[in-house]
Design an enzyme around this catalytic site. Structure first.
Site, PDB file in Angstrom:
ATOM      1  N   LYS A 176       0.860  -1.190   0.000  1.00  0.00           N
ATOM      2  CA  LYS A 176       0.000   0.000   0.000  1.00  0.00           C
ATOM      3  C   LYS A 176       0.896   1.239   0.000  1.00  0.00           C
ATOM      4  O   LYS A 176       1.581   1.522   0.977  1.00  0.00           O
ATOM      5  CB  LYS A 176      -0.914   0.006   1.235  1.00  0.00           C
ATOM      6  CG  LYS A 176      -1.657   1.350   1.437  1.00  0.00           C
ATOM      7  CD  LYS A 176      -2.583   1.353   2.666  1.00  0.00           C
ATOM      8  CE  LYS A 176      -3.147   2.753   2.940  1.00  0.00           C
ATOM      9  NZ  LYS A 176      -4.032   2.819   4.127  1.00  0.00           N
ATOM     10  N   ASP A 194      -2.467  10.391   3.209  1.00  0.00           N
ATOM     11  CA  ASP A 194      -3.868  10.020   3.377  1.00  0.00           C
ATOM     12  C   ASP A 194      -4.596  11.145   4.113  1.00  0.00           C
ATOM     13  O   ASP A 194      -4.581  11.212   5.336  1.00  0.00           O
ATOM     14  CB  ASP A 194      -3.964   8.696   4.156  1.00  0.00           C
ATOM     15  CG  ASP A 194      -5.408   8.202   4.276  1.00  0.00           C
ATOM     16  OD1 ASP A 194      -6.302   8.812   3.646  1.00  0.00           O
ATOM     17  OD2 ASP A 194      -5.629   7.196   4.982  1.00  0.00           O
ATOM     18  N   LYS A 252      -9.907  13.417   7.300  1.00  0.00           N
ATOM     19  CA  LYS A 252      -9.459  13.140   8.668  1.00  0.00           C
ATOM     20  C   LYS A 252      -9.368  14.444   9.456  1.00  0.00           C
ATOM     21  O   LYS A 252      -9.150  15.509   8.867  1.00  0.00           O
ATOM     22  CB  LYS A 252      -8.062  12.502   8.635  1.00  0.00           C
ATOM     23  CG  LYS A 252      -8.005  11.068   8.158  1.00  0.00           C
ATOM     24  CD  LYS A 252      -6.573  10.545   8.212  1.00  0.00           C
ATOM     25  CE  LYS A 252      -6.422   9.153   7.643  1.00  0.00           C
ATOM     26  NZ  LYS A 252      -7.099   8.090   8.396  1.00  0.00           N
ATOM     27  N   ARG A 270      -7.644  -0.421   1.186  1.00  0.00           N
ATOM     28  CA  ARG A 270      -8.214  -1.678   0.683  1.00  0.00           C
ATOM     29  C   ARG A 270      -8.702  -1.509  -0.750  1.00  0.00           C
ATOM     30  O   ARG A 270      -8.768  -2.475  -1.502  1.00  0.00           O
ATOM     31  CB  ARG A 270      -9.339  -2.160   1.608  1.00  0.00           C
ATOM     32  CG  ARG A 270     -10.537  -1.263   1.636  1.00  0.00           C
ATOM     33  CD  ARG A 270     -11.442  -1.517   2.826  1.00  0.00           C
ATOM     34  NE  ARG A 270     -10.880  -0.985   4.070  1.00  0.00           N
ATOM     35  CZ  ARG A 270     -11.462  -1.106   5.271  1.00  0.00           C
ATOM     36  NH1 ARG A 270     -12.619  -1.732   5.390  1.00  0.00           N
ATOM     37  NH2 ARG A 270     -10.883  -0.613   6.346  1.00  0.00           N
TER      38      ARG A 270
END
Ligand code: BES
Ligand code: ZN
Ligand code: ZN
Length: 462
Positions: A230, A235, A242, A316
């Protein structure tokens, strides 16, 4: 080309005067104190793991260094020495078992690691160690390189470690070993049928376009070992943004890719007789007008459709396309590495990566090597009873089950949908970070489960 594999700085061949360094167990202090210098006895040296006694000569110089190793089981007992001893060269006394000497050498180098790329003041010089007799130098060297590679890649801020920079890191390691590389970038991901990797990475700036990096090495007829990583270079969470706290460390979200690359380096440097393939999905999970949205549905490479109920469950998503491709040529072993869930950290903490596998012998061997190498991983279940949590009302799969129960398990079950039951597969949900520093393991980016998976693989394929 920038060199991403650091040269070692603390292990030396230089002869000249070296200060003798003796490892002393607590048992030796108890039962054979007369073999130690009087100074050690009078200064209360007990041989506790990590304790140090600088024994002076008559002129006040250091004549010998005694280092406590306690009961001898802690491989990190000596790992603070490179930063704690006075500058100079030290020589391990003869008679230390090669395995222990190798652990001392590796810990010495890893303990000296600093991430000083952005520091204006140079790092203080470290104490150096003469290469101990009888150790497999090439093995210590490649393990040190591999661990420091993970640390450097993870520690580098996202500004300087975007998808293109991560690709360059792979290129430099591939060039060192003569591996071949193909990289699919940006809209070419759509043509090549990696729709979900594209969807996750498409919001990033053009010079940080998503990509799939595909490395091959070794004879085509050798057993196939395939690694997947990954590589989320940052992110933000996407539109499901977030908060400041959770986002703060997200430069490390390519830690799985760093682990895959470091393991590939170990395999290639050792010349392991395998056909190696490594797939890294490198993206930035960004916010812009082209971000994927909650509720969007994408048809993945494998054909299964995925509903994005949370754009922060992006790992994922990119892995589902990468794993489908990795699985397609039936590897003898398929391993993926990912900083996949906060839930894995809640379950096991930062030091114990969560291992999920459909192969009991992989679990047993990796866990056993983990304990032996002091590089532990812990098995968690691919609990089929929770598979229904991934049901979506509109698609084949939901990327983020409501409620977040068993979050690292449902993430692993999601990945499992993209791997054939007949492929021996293991997934490591890894934190890739030391929240606080300890001997040999400074705070910041860290390789976890890497030396143990390497030991496991070597056993299988050598
Ligand atoms: N990169 C994070 C997981 C993560 C967070 C790893 C903190 C280590 C420390 C991942 O992409 C993520 O955000 N996962 C979500 C999934 C959820 C939305 C289903 C999580 O774990 O909260
Ligand atoms: Zn996320
Ligand atoms: Zn992530």
């Amino acid at each position: 080309m920038t060199e991403y594999l650091r040269p070692l700085t603390c292990l030396t061949d230089s002869v000249g005067a070296a200060v003798p360094l003796r490892l002393v167990s607590a048992e030796t202090v108890r039962s054979a104190a007369e073999t130690l210098p009087v100074f050690a006895r009078s200064s209360g040296f007990k041989g506790a793991a990590g304790s140090v006694c600088l024994c002076p000569a008559a002129d006040g110089s250091v004549q010998e260094v005694l280092v406590g190793i306690g009961d001898g089981t802690d491989r990190w007992a000596t790992a603070a020495l490179s930063t704690s001893l006075p500058e100079g060269v030290y020589a391990l006394s003869d008679g230390v078992a090669p395995d222990l000497a190798a652990a001392v050498a590796l810990g010495w180098e890893l303990g000296a690691y600093t991430f000083d790329r952005y520091k204006s003041k140079p790092t203080a010089p470290r104490a150096r160690l003469l290469w101990p007799q009888g150790v497999d130098r090439a093995e210590v060297l490649r393990q040190a390189e591999a661990v420091m590679l993970v640390r450097d890649l993870v520690n580098t801020p996202a500004e300087d470690m975007g998808p293109a920079a991560l690709e360059q890191a792979v290129r430099s390691v591939a060039a060192r070993h003569g591996a071949s590389l193909s990289v699919t970038v940006g809209d070419d991901l759509l043509t090549a049928n990696y729709p979900v990797i594209h969807a996750v990475g498409r919001a990033a700036a053009p010079d940080r376009a998503p990509r799939l990096i595909d490395l091959h090495w070794g004879p085509e007829d050798a057993p196939k070992l395939t690694l997947v990583g990954k590589g989320v270079c940052f992110d933000t969470g996407g539109l499901d943004l977030k908060g400041a706290g959770p986002m703060r460390l997200m430069k490390k979200d390519m830690g799985g890719a760093a682990h895959a690359l470091a393991l590939a380096h170990l395999v290639m440097a050792a010349g392991l007789p395998v056909r190696l393939r490594m797939l890294i999905a490198a993206v930035e999970n960004s916010v812009s007008g082209s971000s994927m949205r909650p509720g969007d549905v994408f048809r993945s490479r494998k054909g299964l459709t995925v509903e994005v109920s949370n754009t922060d469950a992006e790992g994922r998503l990119i892995l589902c396309d990468a794993l489908a491709e990795a699985d397609s040529d039936a590897p003898a072993l398929l391993l993926d590495f990912a900083t996949l869930t906060g839930a894995a950290r809640v379950a096991l903490g930062p030091d114990l990566p969560a291992l999920f596998t459909n192969d009991d012998s992989v679990a047993a061997d990796w866990m056993a090597e983990g304990l032996a190498q002091q590089d532990p991983v812990w098995r968690m279940p691919l609990w089929a009873g929770y598979r229904s949590m991934l049901d979506s009302p509109v698609a084949d799969l939901d990327n983020s089950p409501e409620g977040g129960m068993a979050g690292s398990i449902t993430a692993a079950l999601f990945l499992q949908e993209f791997v054939s039951p007949s492929t021996p597969w293991a997934h490591l949900d890894v934190y890739a970070w030391n929240p606080k520093g300890r001997a040999g393991r400074p705070a910041g980016g860290e390789a976890l489960g890497l030396r143990s998976v390497w030991a496991m693989i070597r056993q299988r394929f050598a």
